[in-house]
Design an enzyme around this catalytic site. Structure first.
Site, PDB file in Angstrom:
ATOM      1  N   LYS A  45       0.807  -1.234   0.000  1.00 44.91           N
ATOM      2  CA  LYS A  45       0.000   0.000   0.000  1.00 44.91           C
ATOM      3  C   LYS A  45       0.838   1.282   0.000  1.00 44.91           C
ATOM      4  CE  LYS A  45      -3.417  -0.978  -0.574  1.00 44.91           C
ATOM      5  NZ  LYS A  45      -3.727  -1.565  -1.924  1.00 44.91           N
ATOM      6  N   HIS A 107       7.101  -7.420  -2.252  1.00 47.53           N
ATOM      7  CA  HIS A 107       6.910  -6.693  -0.986  1.00 47.53           C
ATOM      8  C   HIS A 107       7.888  -7.207   0.072  1.00 47.53           C
ATOM      9  CE1 HIS A 107       3.459  -4.524  -2.312  1.00 47.53           C
ATOM     10  NE2 HIS A 107       2.593  -5.507  -2.259  1.00 47.53           N
ATOM     11  N   SER A 137      -4.638   2.905   4.153  1.00 44.55           N
ATOM     12  CA  SER A 137      -4.841   2.208   2.892  1.00 44.55           C
ATOM     13  C   SER A 137      -4.832   0.685   3.103  1.00 44.55           C
ATOM     14  CB  SER A 137      -3.725   2.615   1.922  1.00 44.55           C
ATOM     15  OG  SER A 137      -3.941   2.062   0.662  1.00 44.55           O
TER      16      SER A 137
HETATM   17  P1  A3P Z   1      -5.409   4.708  -0.971  1.00 44.22           P
HETATM   18  O1  A3P Z   1      -5.929   3.422  -0.429  1.00 44.22           O
HETATM   19  O2  A3P Z   1      -4.977   5.658   0.123  1.00 44.22           O
HETATM   20  O3  A3P Z   1      -6.290   5.366  -1.959  1.00 44.22           O
HETATM   21  P2  A3P Z   1      -0.385  -0.105  -3.718  1.00 44.22           P
HETATM   22  O4  A3P Z   1      -0.401   0.058  -5.193  1.00 44.22           O
HETATM   23  O5  A3P Z   1       0.980  -0.266  -3.145  1.00 44.22           O
HETATM   24  O6  A3P Z   1      -1.338  -1.158  -3.282  1.00 44.22           O
HETATM   25  O7  A3P Z   1      -0.862   1.287  -3.086  1.00 44.22           O
HETATM   26  C1  A3P Z   1      -2.209   1.601  -3.132  1.00 44.22           C
HETATM   27  C2  A3P Z   1      -2.421   3.045  -2.771  1.00 44.22           C
HETATM   28  O8  A3P Z   1      -1.885   3.878  -3.819  1.00 44.22           O
HETATM   29  C3  A3P Z   1      -3.902   3.334  -2.709  1.00 44.22           C
HETATM   30  O9  A3P Z   1      -4.032   4.384  -1.746  1.00 44.22           O
HETATM   31  C4  A3P Z   1      -4.185   3.806  -4.119  1.00 44.22           C
HETATM   32  O10 A3P Z   1      -5.364   4.555  -4.251  1.00 44.22           O
HETATM   33  C5  A3P Z   1      -2.947   4.671  -4.354  1.00 44.22           C
HETATM   34  N1  A3P Z   1      -2.704   4.920  -5.762  1.00 44.22           N
HETATM   35  C6  A3P Z   1      -2.662   4.049  -6.766  1.00 44.22           C
HETATM   36  N2  A3P Z   1      -2.436   4.671  -7.935  1.00 44.22           N
HETATM   37  C7  A3P Z   1      -2.303   5.973  -7.646  1.00 44.22           C
HETATM   38  C8  A3P Z   1      -2.056   7.147  -8.430  1.00 44.22           C
HETATM   39  N3  A3P Z   1      -1.900   7.061  -9.733  1.00 44.22           N
HETATM   40  N4  A3P Z   1      -2.013   8.325  -7.797  1.00 44.22           N
HETATM   41  C9  A3P Z   1      -2.207   8.388  -6.468  1.00 44.22           C
HETATM   42  N5  A3P Z   1      -2.430   7.329  -5.670  1.00 44.22           N
HETATM   43  C10 A3P Z   1      -2.481   6.132  -6.252  1.00 44.22           C
END
Ligand code: A3P
Length: 295
Positions: A45, A107, A137
């Site tokens: 996340k 990860h 998140s």
């Molecule tokens: P939130 O749950 O706070 O919205 P991962 O890809 O490591 O699983 O991380 C997920 C987090 O990154 C989520 O946060 C997701 O919405 C956010 N995220 C993914 N793509 C993004 C982007 N292009 N810009 C901003 N946040 C992004």
């Protein structure tokens, strides 16, 4: 499709893990990296999908528009240690990747990275995100993803996060030990996710990343990447937004949830925040590693 039973968390060589990331351990550890492989490493996340997509576009955006429309990001950038039948194992997908370089996601805490990545001197891009937005998140992700262990309410989850009782262990140890590794392994690029998004710092950030990767995209190509990785565009893109992943229930919480810095303020109570900050100070003593929790 019937959802799998949620796994249990257990201690694995000092790190909390579930079977979905340890069942294929020997094979994963014996992964044969190639010198041009690129490992994308994050604590869960932290912007993994964002940076995987960005690298995918930087390398292959121009070369294969068809692939961009028909192959999901999870297939283009396999999740190395994932072992959740009936889905193919991440290690096998990585072995079979037709691209060069191969982009591979993990990860794993730094001490668990298969040794061939170090031996082959592979480039590694590590992305970290501030602890408060990461835990929020992760909480919503845990609710919607049946590969995640059962989770309690928000306040229990927050306490578990502070104690490192999370899949892939302690956020504090993860970001710190990767930061320490950067001091001795020159082919590691450590990024802080969404520190200041899509303004001037975005250009600095992407230029630094490209310079690390040895890529020289034109201003126009960089602009295309910038637009494609904007949150709203990724949220609409079925190849990257997780909508094809059956173990996720997007009605509970979307995978592309908010994409904001400081959403933690909508979750932490005043006393939770005070306790968290106090604990943070004890665990994050390195003054050179700094995260922003405000925009
Ligand atoms: P939130 O749950 O706070 O919205 P991962 O890809 O490591 O699983 O991380 C997920 C987090 O990154 C989520 O946060 C997701 O919405 C956010 N995220 C993914 N793509 C993004 C982007 N292009 N810009 C901003 N946040 C992004």
């Amino acid at each position: 499709m019937e959802l799998p039973a949620r796994p249990t968390l257990f201690d694995f060589h000092g790190v909390s893990m579930t079977k979905h990331f340890t069942d294929n351990w020997e094979n994963t550890q014996n992964f044969k990296a190639r010198p041009d492989d690129i490992l994308i490493a994050t604590y869960p996340k932290s912007g993994t999908t964002w940076v995987c997509y960005m690298l995918n576009l930087l390398y292959f955006g121009n070369m294969s528009p068809e692939r961009q429309k028909s192959v999901t990001l999870n297939e283009r950038v396999p999740f190395l240690e994932l072992c959740a039948p009936p889905r193919p194992k991440g290690k096998d997908l990585a072995d079979q990747l037709p691209t060069s370089p191969r982009l591979i996601k993990t990860h794993l805490p730094v001490q668990f990275v298969p040794k061939s990545f170090w031996e082959q001197r592979c480039r590694i891009v590590y992305v970290a995100h501030n602890s408060k937005d990461t835990v929020v998140s992760y909480y919503h992700f845990g609710r919607m993803n049946s590969l995640h262990p059962e989770l309690g309410d928000w306040s229990t989850f927050l306490q578990d996060f502070m104690e490192g009782k999370m899949v892939f262990g302690s956020w504090y140890k993860h970001v710190n030990s990767w930061w320490e590794k950067k001091q001795t392994y020159s082919k590691l690029h450590y990024m802080v996710h969404l520190k200041e998004r899509f303004s001037l710092p975005w250009r600095i950030e992407i230029d630094r990343l490209c310079s690390f990767l040895g890529l020289f995209p034109s201003a126009e190509e960089k602009e295309k990447v910038r637009a494609a990785v904007m949150f709203d565009n990724m949220k609409q893109n079925k190849m990257v937004n997780g909508s094809t992943v059956q173990i996720m229930n997007h009605d509970v919480s979307p995978f592309m949830r908010k994409g904001k810095v400081a959403d933690w303020k909508n979750h932490f109570t005043v006393s939770q925040n005070e306790r968290f900050d106090e604990d943070y100070k004890q665990k994050m003593k390195n003054p050179t590693l700094h995260f922003r929790t405000e925009v």
